[in-house]
Design an enzyme around this catalytic site. Structure first.
Site, PDB file in Angstrom:
ATOM      1  N   CYS A 106       0.568  -1.355  -0.130  1.00 35.27           N
ATOM      2  CA  CYS A 106      -0.412  -0.016  -0.131  1.00 35.27           C
ATOM      3  C   CYS A 106       0.738   0.664   0.317  1.00 35.27           C
ATOM      4  O   CYS A 106       0.132   2.385  -0.013  1.00 35.27           O
ATOM      5  CB  CYS A 106      -0.772  -0.100   1.256  1.00 35.27           C
ATOM      6  SG  CYS A 106      -0.214   0.299   3.034  1.00 35.27           S
ATOM      7  N   HIS A 143      -0.937  10.849  16.686  1.00 37.73           N
ATOM      8  CA  HIS A 143      -1.510  10.372  15.253  1.00 37.73           C
ATOM      9  C   HIS A 143      -0.846   9.955  14.795  1.00 37.73           C
ATOM     10  O   HIS A 143       0.742   9.880  14.253  1.00 37.73           O
ATOM     11  CB  HIS A 143      -2.650  11.496  14.419  1.00 37.73           C
ATOM     12  CG  HIS A 143      -2.738  10.427  12.709  1.00 37.73           C
ATOM     13  ND1 HIS A 143      -4.191  10.349  12.959  1.00 37.73           N
ATOM     14  CD2 HIS A 143      -2.407  10.563  11.860  1.00 37.73           C
ATOM     15  CE1 HIS A 143      -4.572   9.867  11.911  1.00 37.73           C
ATOM     16  NE2 HIS A 143      -2.957  10.069  11.207  1.00 37.73           N
ATOM     17  N   HIS A 146      -3.953   5.047  10.129  1.00 35.71           N
ATOM     18  CA  HIS A 146      -5.623   3.572   9.945  1.00 35.71           C
ATOM     19  C   HIS A 146      -5.461   3.209  10.294  1.00 35.71           C
ATOM     20  O   HIS A 146      -4.333   2.126   9.797  1.00 35.71           O
ATOM     21  CB  HIS A 146      -6.412   4.198   8.680  1.00 35.71           C
ATOM     22  CG  HIS A 146      -6.733   6.410   9.101  1.00 35.71           C
ATOM     23  ND1 HIS A 146      -5.655   6.873   8.424  1.00 35.71           N
ATOM     24  CD2 HIS A 146      -7.494   6.892   9.801  1.00 35.71           C
ATOM     25  CE1 HIS A 146      -6.271   8.258   8.551  1.00 35.71           C
ATOM     26  NE2 HIS A 146      -7.304   8.558   9.713  1.00 35.71           N
ATOM     27  N   ASP A 154      -3.705 -11.966   4.036  1.00 39.26           N
ATOM     28  CA  ASP A 154      -3.132 -13.628   5.053  1.00 39.26           C
ATOM     29  C   ASP A 154      -2.271 -13.324   6.155  1.00 39.26           C
ATOM     30  O   ASP A 154      -1.115 -13.571   6.046  1.00 39.26           O
ATOM     31  CB  ASP A 154      -2.565 -13.755   3.839  1.00 39.26           C
ATOM     32  CG  ASP A 154      -2.089 -15.872   4.350  1.00 39.26           C
ATOM     33  OD1 ASP A 154      -3.291 -16.750   5.192  1.00 39.26           O
ATOM     34  OD2 ASP A 154      -1.375 -16.552   3.730  1.00 39.26           O
ATOM     35  N   ARG A 160      -4.786  -4.528   8.756  1.00 35.38           N
ATOM     36  CA  ARG A 160      -3.968  -3.958   8.432  1.00 35.38           C
ATOM     37  C   ARG A 160      -3.821  -2.487   8.922  1.00 35.38           C
ATOM     38  O   ARG A 160      -4.554  -1.531   8.539  1.00 35.38           O
ATOM     39  CB  ARG A 160      -4.099  -3.076   7.202  1.00 35.38           C
ATOM     40  CG  ARG A 160      -2.796  -2.795   6.025  1.00 35.38           C
ATOM     41  CD  ARG A 160      -2.874  -2.423   5.018  1.00 35.38           C
ATOM     42  NE  ARG A 160      -4.137  -2.051   3.919  1.00 35.38           N
ATOM     43  CZ  ARG A 160      -3.729  -1.010   4.268  1.00 35.38           C
ATOM     44  NH1 ARG A 160      -3.341   0.584   4.530  1.00 35.38           N
ATOM     45  NH2 ARG A 160      -5.478  -0.589   3.440  1.00 35.38           N
ATOM     46  N   CYS A 162      -2.021   0.994   8.896  1.00 36.07           N
ATOM     47  CA  CYS A 162      -1.103   1.572   7.744  1.00 36.07           C
ATOM     48  C   CYS A 162      -0.694   3.140   8.434  1.00 36.07           C
ATOM     49  O   CYS A 162      -1.523   4.375   9.270  1.00 36.07           O
ATOM     50  CB  CYS A 162      -2.150   1.902   7.210  1.00 36.07           C
ATOM     51  SG  CYS A 162      -1.214   2.806   5.532  1.00 36.07           S
TER      52      CYS A 162
END
Ligand SMILES: [Zn+2]
Length: 197
Positions: A106, A143, A146, A154, A160, A162
């Site tokens: 990503c 922060h 997310h 998997d 996730r 991120c």
């Protein structure tokens, strides 16, 4: 009469002594209770204080919920990093580890779980016209990024995390926990932080 007076003076002195001893004890206890504040307490600073210890990019992300550019230099470094631990760049809390790191393609550092769950909190984020779950450092409220669920990766959790790489401080396995910068203007220590390769 004289002896009675002496006695009362003696008593008064005695009670005075007892009183001040008690006070001293209380003061000592107070000191003991307030001295070690760092280990479990929250880290709170003013915006000005944060600006002194964070880079402008770290400040924008940690304190203003910004997002770093995908596939940036920090991400390239992240992909090359081996075993180790990721700490909060703001307060030094242990957040993630290489054990839960995975490649989600990503463009941002991805983990399927925090290394130390109590140091990471989540909350609903309705900005940007969508509902997401924001990830924050539990200690300083910074922060981090997310977390997304059920994307079909998997991994043991199918989550996730991120995370913006610039807010993470990587320490290779066996290395010492990072010193959190004091409020002096940010100066890079000569050579100490340099990677071997
Ligand atoms: Zn933090």
């Amino acid at each position: 009469m004289k002896s009675a007076l002496t006695l009362s003076v003696a008593l008064a002195t005695l009670s005075l002594c007892a009183c001040s001893a008690e006070e001293k004890k209380e003061n000592a206890m107070e000191t003991a209770n307030t001295a070690p504040q760092q280990p479990t307490g929250k880290v709170e600073k003013t915006d000005e204080e944060w600006k002194k210890i964070l880079t402008p990019e770290q400040y924008r992300i940690l304190r203003q919920a910004g997002t770093e550019r995908a596939n940036g230099e920090v991400y390239k470094q992240f992909k090359e990093q081996g075993a180790g631990t990721y700490y909060c760049a703001g307060c030094g809390a242990e957040l993630f580890s290489s054990k839960e790191k995975f490649d989600s393609h990503c463009g941002w550092p991805s983990f399927y779980d925090p290394a130390n769950a109590k140091n990471v909190t989540t909350k609903d984020d309705f900005t940007g016209g969508m509902v997401r779950t924001e990830v924050n450092c539990a200690k300083c409220g910074g922060h981090l990024g997310h977390v997304f669920k059920g994307e079909g990766f998997d991994t043991p959790t199918d989550q996730r995390f991120c995370i913006n790489g610039i807010v993470l401080k990587f320490v290779p396995a066996g290395g010492a926990k990072p010193e959190v910068k004091k409020e002096e203007p940010a100066k890079v220590e000569p050579k100490k932080e340099e990677e071997k390769k």
